[in-house]
Every structure is written in structure tokens, then in C-alpha cells.
Design an enzyme around this catalytic site. Sequence first.
Site, PDB file in Angstrom:
ATOM      1  N   ALA A  30      41.958  -6.345  27.435  1.00 50.72           N
ATOM      2  CA  ALA A  30      41.671  -7.639  26.973  1.00 50.72           C
ATOM      3  C   ALA A  30      41.461  -8.512  27.969  1.00 50.72           C
ATOM      4  O   ALA A  30      40.674  -9.327  28.026  1.00 50.72           O
ATOM      5  CB  ALA A  30      42.920  -8.147  26.076  1.00 50.72           C
ATOM      6  N   GLU A  44      30.040  -6.625  29.330  1.00 54.12           N
ATOM      7  CA  GLU A  44      30.929  -7.139  28.158  1.00 54.12           C
ATOM      8  C   GLU A  44      29.927  -8.370  27.428  1.00 54.12           C
ATOM      9  O   GLU A  44      29.986  -8.242  26.365  1.00 54.12           O
ATOM     10  CB  GLU A  44      32.050  -7.946  28.342  1.00 54.12           C
ATOM     11  CG  GLU A  44      33.030  -6.823  28.792  1.00 54.12           C
ATOM     12  CD  GLU A  44      33.170  -6.114  30.097  1.00 54.12           C
ATOM     13  OE1 GLU A  44      34.028  -5.142  30.506  1.00 54.12           O
ATOM     14  OE2 GLU A  44      32.464  -6.579  31.030  1.00 54.12           O
ATOM     15  N   HIS A  97      45.250  -5.921  34.022  1.00 53.66           N
ATOM     16  CA  HIS A  97      45.489  -5.110  32.899  1.00 53.66           C
ATOM     17  C   HIS A  97      46.494  -5.440  31.977  1.00 53.66           C
ATOM     18  O   HIS A  97      46.978  -4.513  31.280  1.00 53.66           O
ATOM     19  CB  HIS A  97      45.445  -3.665  33.319  1.00 53.66           C
ATOM     20  CG  HIS A  97      44.318  -3.237  34.136  1.00 53.66           C
ATOM     21  ND1 HIS A  97      43.970  -3.444  35.304  1.00 53.66           N
ATOM     22  CD2 HIS A  97      43.280  -2.525  33.902  1.00 53.66           C
ATOM     23  CE1 HIS A  97      42.783  -2.935  35.793  1.00 53.66           C
ATOM     24  NE2 HIS A  97      42.337  -2.287  34.882  1.00 53.66           N
TER      25      HIS A  97
END
Length: 667
Positions: free
Chosen positions: A431, A407, A474
Site C-alpha cells: 500500500a 503505478e 512497507h
Amino acid sequence: MYFTAPNAQKLTFDRKNHSDETLLALYESLLIPRRIEEKMLILLRQGRISKWFSGWGQEAISIGAVNALKPDEFILPMHRNLGIFTGRNIPLERLFSQFQGKKSGFTKGRDRSFHFGSMAHHIVGMISHLGPQLAIADGIALADRLSGEKKVTLVFSGDGASSEGDFHEGLNVAAVWKLPVIFVVEHNGYGLSTPSEEQFAFKFFTEKGPGYGMEAIRIQGNNVLEVYDAILNLAKDLRENPRPVLVEAITFRMRGHEEASGTKYVPKYLMEDWAKLDPVDNYESYLESIGVLDEKTKEQINQKVKTAINDGLEVAFAEEAIAANLEEELNDVYAPFTQKVISHEEPNSEKRFVDAISDGLRQSMERFPNLILMGQDIGEYGGVFKITDGFKAQFGADRVRNTPLCESAIIGAGLGLSLKGYKAMVEMQFADFVTMGFNQIVNNLAKIHYRWGQNADVVIRMPTGAGTAAGPFHSQSNEAWFFHTPGLKIVYPSNPVDAKGLLNAALEDPNPFLYFEHKLLYRSISKQVPDSYYTTEVGKATLVKEGDQVSVITYGMGVHWAMKAVEESGISADILDLRTLLPWDQEAVTQSVKKTGKVIFLQEDTLTGGIGAEICAWISEHSFQHLDAPVMRVGSLDTPVPFAPNLEKQFLPETRFKAKLKELIEF
């Protein structure tokens, strides 16, 4: 210790077929940072500058590299690369003003030393976290490949910074995508005071290259001709045969990490041995030995350099201390942009939340040919939530890019693309995983315009929220982490119409956006959504229900919980959907508070330190006279998000909100 000086007592130079003019130009270029350093050390002792990061002994690496590349090829330097800035002919008075925090410096007094960039000089300055530079270089190189420009990008790293994850991610992405990046590691034996053997378990960085599937070469970093020839030849090759190369430049730092650190931790023999390999003295002696440099020429060049430095310092010191200007400071947080809202047009069609996002993203791709999508599994697979299903077939693999699982590097590459005029959308698979790219967001994307006037045209899509029994990794609501960060814009739609309009608006804006999309809403709600391209106003809340007993301020899933609660209870409520969290709509909040006199804030995020806390505090400070009851707020429990459905239901605030709403009405 692993790191010792070469056995040779002097450097061996080979002029090859370089002209006398080239050799002398390199000499002058090499001399400038050394003479500046000499001056800066005096000024530091006099208290006329506050800090200095020395590159003494390492100048040949910067000078060889900057002279080997074309002027319009980007270089991303570190602390000890003064020669990159002088080699790109940055006006010395501006450079010295930068060091002193003056207005004419590149950051208007907001940062110091080499923490700045200059697009005019194709330099992208560092941040103190070091490693994120490598991913930005990847993005610049990717932009060159996409545009068909035969260019290379060169980025520096120290041996200490190579221990960061960003080093691995930057090299890995460049290798997978075959990006023309020259990664120069200045191997100087120490990360501050930590010697190489306490940083890594190998001796030379050339051992790392093959592990990434890239070439790696080792050069004598104190030999300006060796550096110059190596980079010159690599750049020529990489322009025609794009790929990354790792260059290890062996050198030594002859002064402290910064001057206050000193060098007492360095064995005396190392300092003595490396002093014999001084890059300036040795090159000067070589030029004299081959008759290229005589005393007259040497004196002329030295005088020219000293005069330029003194003249630059005179201008910088004559400049008045910077005066604080509140309006300018606030205005420079974001790049200038005035949104022109594009209205809805007929026809409409029924679209689920997920379809509206996909529709907006597809139309933005058609509207902006320079928009690049990046994320894990977003290509052929279409993303884990199928937002980009079919995009690769329509727009091609260059614009819809599957990424390695990294990321930080992908967000950094998005910034690199932006520097070259591209737009970037980065999809977080969840997210929750944004933690891996947190530094790039809060320290690079958010601060870059305020620091040196460069925008970051990057949108990060954030599938968020609980209610799907997905557990603590999650399901998190993490918008409050970023709400505290000036320079970001944050939107969080609650319905399909806003989902499409806010995404389009975010992609239009040249500032960095976080776009939160609730996973539970993807396929659970639908609405009539315009088929055409349109945008929703950023920074503007909307009343989704009007009433006069209470104001419910909320966003995202909270809108749906609030609607259900007031309908079941028969309460007459204003339900204000913020839609934009940063900047949030103070005017709309104030109007609703004046109207009802009672306020409750509802958020899915955990209660403590959430967005509701800030807005409720603001209401108490600015609208106290309109209140008929305490400002209340409801959020999820202050625990991680649990997995089991019954535990998750208890964690979420829906039931507690109903009770709190009743309590407020009865106050």
C-alpha cells in the site's frame, strides 16, 4: 535558444492524391477553431467568459489528426486542441455552454474549458495535471487489443508536460505491451513561460523514441496536409501492426499560455517568424493557388462557419445560469449502482485470510470475463504474497498482466480499460507504493463521474499494515489519505469471510474502490468460509461482539486487538467492525452509542488526522445527548513506522488501547 522558426518563409503543401472535396473539408475544419478563438477573445475582453486557453497557430495539428482517424477511435486532447472537439462535430451550443459553466455543458458547471470527455464522440478530456492522459490512452488501446478491434488511440502531450513522470510511464508501458497508441507531442517551444532548453536537454523529441524502443517521426505541425497524411498512414499501419509511435509536431503558440499570461517573455523575432507560418493563412493561400478555393467558395465557407458559431453562442447565452441542486450534486459523486447482496451458500471450508482473497479474486475472474488483473510480479510469480498464484496458467497472460514498475500508468490504464467496458483490478505490491499513483486515484478515478458522468470500474488492492518489522516504507496505514476524497469507496476487512465477500462486492461495483488487506492477517487467521461466490454488503458495519459498558469502533487489525483486550479485562463491550470506511455506517455507530453511552475509537493508523478523528467528531455532534463520557480515540504514534520490533511494538496502539479503555470505563 534551441527552439527557432524554420528558415522557410512559407509552408510547402503536397496534395498528393487527395480530392478537392477532401482539401476543402480540411479547410473548413481548420477554419472553425480559428473563428471560435477570434470570437472567444472578444467575449473574454467583454467578461462573458472567464478564461481561455488559446491554440492559435497550432490548429493544424488537431485538425489533421482528428480527420485522419476513424470516428470511433479515441482521441485524448489537451488545452489547445479545440479542433478535436469541433472536428468530432460536438454541438457548438453545448461546447459554448461548457465554457460558461451552464447546465447543458458536459460537466453541468462543475469544470470548465476542455476538462471533459464525451463517449459519444470518443473523446476523453484532460485534467490539469496533463500527463495522466497518456496512461488512459494505453488502457483504451489495451482494451482494443484484448477485444481484437483493429483501432488506434491518439493522445496529445505538450513539450512541457513531457517532463512529468507520467509521460515516461505512458510511453514505456505502451512500448512494452506493443499498444497501438499515437503519442503526439505538440512541440511549441514553451511550457507556460519556460522555454524548451529549460525543460529538457535535447533538441527534438525524435531523440526519445528509440530509448523506449519505439519509432519516432517529426512533422511540421503548422502544415495541415503533412499532419493529416502522417497520422492517416500511421493509423492504417498500426491497425494491422499494433505498436506505439511518437509523433513530434513542431509548431508555435502565438498567444499566452492562457490569455492573462501574455507573451512578453517571447522574443519578438520568434513571433514574427512564426506568424509567417500561420496554418490557416498558408493553407488558404495554397488552395487558392491551385484553384481549389475561389472567393465565392471561401466566402460561403466563412459565412457558414460564422453562422454556426453565432447560432451556438445565442443558444448558450440564452440558457439561464445554473441553479445549485444539493441532491443532484451529492448523487453524482458515484455512478448509479444498487448492490444486490449474494448470500453465503454451503459448503464451507477452512480458509486463511490470504486464501479467501485469492478465492474471491479467482471466482470474480470466472464470473466476469472482462476483468483484467494488473500488477508487479502477479503473473508467473503469483505476486509477492502469492494471491494470484496459478492465475496466469488458468486465465492467461492477457488477463493476468505483469506490469512494469509504474503505478501511475497502470492505474491510468485501468481507467482506460474501464472506458471500453472492462473491469480492472490493480495490485499495489505494498500500500505504501500507492503514492506513485496518487494523482490518478484522487484526480482521475475519484472525480471522473462527478465531472462528466463517466464511471471508473477499477479496484486497487492495497496490502497494508505493520507488525511484520518491515519498516517505514512497507508498513504504513494510509487509508486516511483517501478517506478524504469524494468519489472513492474504501473497504477494509478484518476476517476471511469479509475479505472474500467485500472483494467480490468491490469488483461488482462500477465505482472505484480501494481494498485494504492487512499483511499480518494473511496467514495468521483462518475461518470457515463459503466455497461458493458471495458478496458482503458495502457500507454496512457489523457487531463482532455485543456488550453494554462501552462501544469500541474499529476496523482491520483493530478488531483483533479490541477482542483480545475486552476478553482479558472482562469488560462488556460492543465491538463494531466498520468494514467499509467510505461510505461508513452512521446508523450502526449511532445505535451502539445510544446503547452504551461510552465510545472509544481504535485505529492502527497514526492518531492525528485519522479516520477516528472524523467519526469521533461526528459522534460528538450528532449523539452528544447519549454520551456519558468524552469520546476517546487511540491510534499509533505520530511518527513514521519504525523497523526494530521493540520500536514497532511501542509505535502500535495495542498497549495504549488497553489503558485508555480502562480509563473510559472508570470515567
